[in-house]
Design a protein around this motif. Structure first.
Motif, short mmCIF file in Angstrom:
data_model
loop_
_atom_site.label_atom_id
_atom_site.label_comp_id
_atom_site.label_asym_id
_atom_site.label_seq_id
_atom_site.Cartn_x
_atom_site.Cartn_y
_atom_site.Cartn_z
N ASP A 26 -8.53 6.36 -16.47
CA ASP A 26 -8.02 7.30 -15.49
C ASP A 26 -7.20 6.53 -14.47
O ASP A 26 -7.44 5.34 -14.23
N VAL A 27 -6.26 7.20 -13.83
CA VAL A 27 -5.42 6.56 -12.82
C VAL A 27 -5.36 7.45 -11.58
O VAL A 27 -5.39 8.68 -11.67
N ARG A 28 -5.34 6.80 -10.41
CA ARG A 28 -5.16 7.50 -9.13
C ARG A 28 -4.58 6.52 -8.13
O ARG A 28 -4.54 5.32 -8.38
N LYS A 29 -4.14 7.03 -7.00
CA LYS A 29 -3.65 6.15 -5.94
C LYS A 29 -4.34 6.49 -4.62
O LYS A 29 -4.78 7.62 -4.42
N ASN A 65 -1.48 10.74 -8.41
CA ASN A 65 -1.83 11.32 -7.12
C ASN A 65 -3.21 10.82 -6.69
O ASN A 65 -3.71 9.85 -7.25
N ASP A 66 -3.82 11.47 -5.73
CA ASP A 66 -5.07 10.97 -5.15
C ASP A 66 -6.33 11.44 -5.87
O ASP A 66 -7.43 11.26 -5.38
N ILE A 67 -6.16 12.00 -7.05
CA ILE A 67 -7.30 12.46 -7.86
C ILE A 67 -7.23 11.74 -9.21
O ILE A 67 -6.15 11.65 -9.81
N SER A 100 2.91 2.05 1.80
CA SER A 100 1.98 1.30 0.96
C SER A 100 0.97 2.23 0.30
O SER A 100 0.48 3.18 0.92
N THR A 101 0.68 1.94 -0.97
CA THR A 101 -0.36 2.65 -1.70
C THR A 101 -1.00 1.67 -2.68
O THR A 101 -0.39 0.67 -3.04
#
Length: 111
Positions: A26-29, A65-67, A100-101
């Motif tokens: 899974d990926v998120r930021k 995204n953030d999820i 920044s993220t």
């Protein structure tokens, strides 16, 4: 130009000690300071190196995204899975700042 791409091997992911199990990435930021008009995308650009493993999905850009969202999945050990990033929505109209993220890749077994 409103988008910028990284090198095709900007990030490399290693998945090992799976004992032949199925897994997913899974990926998120998580933003420190991010402009809402700029979008971050990720895609897998290689199948990695493996003796018996298989890898599926993730070869088209998807927005981060953030999820946590499914990025790609597979089975068995695979190393050096290359990942490319892209920024979209970049514009001179975005106020200057230090944006920044952090991108997080989470591996979980699915067996």
């Amino acid at each position: 130009i409103d988008s910028y791409e990284s090198a095709t091997d900007e990030t490399s992911i290693n998945i090992w000690k799976t004992d032949g199990s199925n897994w997913r990435v899974d990926v998120r930021k998580v933003d420190t300071n991010w402009h809402p008009g700029v979008h971050l995308y990720v895609r897998r650009t290689s199948d990695g190196k493996t003796k018996d493993g298989n890898i599926f999905s993730g070869t088209s850009y998807q927005e981060v995204n953030d999820i946590d969202r499914l990025f790609f999945y597979g089975v068995d050990d695979i190393r050096q899975i290359d990942v490319q990033l892209k920024l979209g929505g970049v514009s001179v109209e975005i106020p200057p700042d230090v944006y920044s993220t952090a991108v997080y890749y989470t591996v979980t077994t699915t067996d």
